[in-house]
Scaffold this motif. Structure first.
Motif, short mmCIF file in Angstrom:
data_model
loop_
_atom_site.label_atom_id
_atom_site.label_comp_id
_atom_site.label_asym_id
_atom_site.label_seq_id
_atom_site.Cartn_x
_atom_site.Cartn_y
_atom_site.Cartn_z
N SER A 166 26.01 -8.37 23.09
CA SER A 166 24.81 -7.47 22.74
C SER A 166 25.04 -5.95 22.80
N ASP A 167 25.64 -5.75 24.09
CA ASP A 167 25.85 -4.42 24.63
C ASP A 167 27.25 -3.92 24.47
N GLY A 168 28.24 -4.58 23.78
CA GLY A 168 29.60 -4.48 23.70
C GLY A 168 30.03 -3.12 22.99
N PHE A 190 25.72 -3.25 10.38
CA PHE A 190 25.94 -2.72 12.08
C PHE A 190 24.69 -1.97 12.73
N ASN A 191 24.55 -2.41 14.00
CA ASN A 191 23.73 -1.77 14.70
C ASN A 191 24.08 -1.14 15.79
N TRP A 192 25.48 -0.26 15.58
CA TRP A 192 26.07 0.24 16.60
C TRP A 192 25.90 1.74 16.65
N SER A 193 25.78 2.60 17.65
CA SER A 193 26.06 3.92 17.65
C SER A 193 27.44 4.32 17.52
N VAL A 194 27.44 5.69 17.00
CA VAL A 194 28.95 6.08 16.82
C VAL A 194 29.24 7.33 17.48
N LYS A 211 29.11 1.68 20.18
CA LYS A 211 28.34 0.99 21.18
C LYS A 211 27.29 0.13 20.33
N LYS A 212 27.45 -1.19 20.37
CA LYS A 212 26.37 -2.09 19.65
C LYS A 212 25.02 -2.01 20.32
N GLY A 213 24.18 -2.27 19.51
CA GLY A 213 22.88 -2.25 20.09
C GLY A 213 22.25 -0.71 20.38
N ARG A 214 22.89 0.21 20.14
CA ARG A 214 22.42 1.49 20.47
C ARG A 214 22.00 2.35 19.21
N ARG A 215 22.22 1.82 17.95
CA ARG A 215 21.88 2.53 16.77
C ARG A 215 20.28 2.96 16.78
N THR A 222 24.52 10.23 11.29
CA THR A 222 25.33 11.26 12.06
C THR A 222 26.18 10.33 12.77
N VAL A 223 27.37 11.06 12.96
CA VAL A 223 28.15 10.58 13.94
C VAL A 223 28.45 11.68 15.21
N LYS A 224 28.32 11.25 16.26
CA LYS A 224 27.97 12.40 17.52
C LYS A 224 29.34 12.69 18.13
N ARG A 225 29.93 13.87 18.51
CA ARG A 225 31.02 14.00 18.96
C ARG A 225 30.79 14.09 20.55
N PHE A 226 31.51 13.53 21.47
CA PHE A 226 31.71 13.94 22.97
C PHE A 226 32.91 14.31 23.28
N GLU A 227 32.70 15.57 24.26
CA GLU A 227 33.65 16.42 24.60
C GLU A 227 34.62 15.83 25.61
N THR A 228 35.90 15.89 25.61
CA THR A 228 37.06 15.62 26.87
C THR A 228 37.92 16.48 26.77
#
Length: 253
Positions: A166-168, A190-194, A211-215, A222-228
């Motif tokens: 559920s939180d995979g 799907f109920n995941w965030s991206v 991330k499942k369950g985070r949508r 929107t697809v959010k970018r994270f910086e690395t």
């Protein structure tokens, strides 16, 4: 004093890019090839994976081929790893290699990612590196892929979504750019965030973290970018790599 040339990686090349969809090509390739890394090896994106796995994570790798990623994950403390591949040749060679190197706890199964043979909600993390990209080699217009391509991709994603807890988390490492992947990842099934980021400077590979369950309603569009921190990839490292570089537009249109 002359410079030292990096040895080129050689592997059986198909006569056309469409051969990547033929299981016989992969059986032949894996019978000749001991090890090859699509989209660079684990060291290039280890920092991205480590943020989402722990020693207690159950991990499924789609399309393991002859990659060493499962071994590297195991060395990093992830003990519960299952690898699948459609090729029986790849599976047999991977099993033998892992046993010979002492990685007896890693499970390897012959399976189709379009029909995952696992129960619901049994993995914490699912990882694929270039495996789904094979489905796009005959997709036609990237802005409007063929229905049969979308059907296969959606079958894969629905299976991944089903086997994730559920939180995979689903991690996809790909050539696919956000404007092509967003409509698929954000399908109402799907109920995941991206989120996504890249590694490399001269050439970018894309890493999606779903991330499942985070949508939320915001992530519906929107697809959010994270910086690395960036990692350099030399141009010559790309010369022999990956089916995308060998796809002819005329060939798939």
């Amino acid at each position: 004093m002359g410079t030292t040339q990096r040895p080129k990686v050689t592997q059986p090349e198909p006569s056309t890019a469409l051969a990547y969809l033929d299981p016989r090509y992969w059986d032949e390739r894996f019978s000749q090839e001991e090890q090859y890394e699509w989209f660079k090896d684990y060291s290039n994106f280890r920092h991205l994976i480590q943020a989402h796995v722990t020693s207690h994570s159950s991990v499924l790798e789609l399309g393991c081929g002859n990659s060493q990623m499962c071994e590297e994950l195991y060395k990093d403390g992830v003990a519960n790893i299952t690898c699948i591949d459609l090729s029986s040749v790849a599976v047999a060679k991977m099993e033998n290699r892992l046993i010979s190197r002492g990685f007896k706890d890693i499970k390897v199964l012959q399976a189709d990612m379009l029909e995952l043979p696992f129960g619901d909600e049994c993995f914490d993390v699912v990882i694929e590196k270039g495996t789904m990209d094979v489905l796009f080699v005959d997709s036609g217009d990237p802005w409007n892929p063929k229905p049969e391509t979308i059907s296969k991709v959606m079958a894969t994603l629905k299976g991944v979504h089903r086997v994730l807890k559920s939180d995979g988390i689903f991690i996809s490492i790909t050539f696919g750019q956000p404007h092509f992947r967003r409509p698929i990842f954000n399908a109402p099934d799907f109920n995941w965030s991206v989120e996504w980021t890249t590694f490399g400077e001269t050439f970018h590979y894309f890493v999606y973290v779903l991330k499942k369950g985070r949508r939320s309603s915001y992530e519906d569009t929107t697809v959010k970018r994270f910086e690395t921190p960036p990692i350099n990839l030399l141009h010559e490292e790309l010369e022999s790599e990956d089916y995308v570089f060998r796809i002819s537009v005329d060939e798939i249109s």
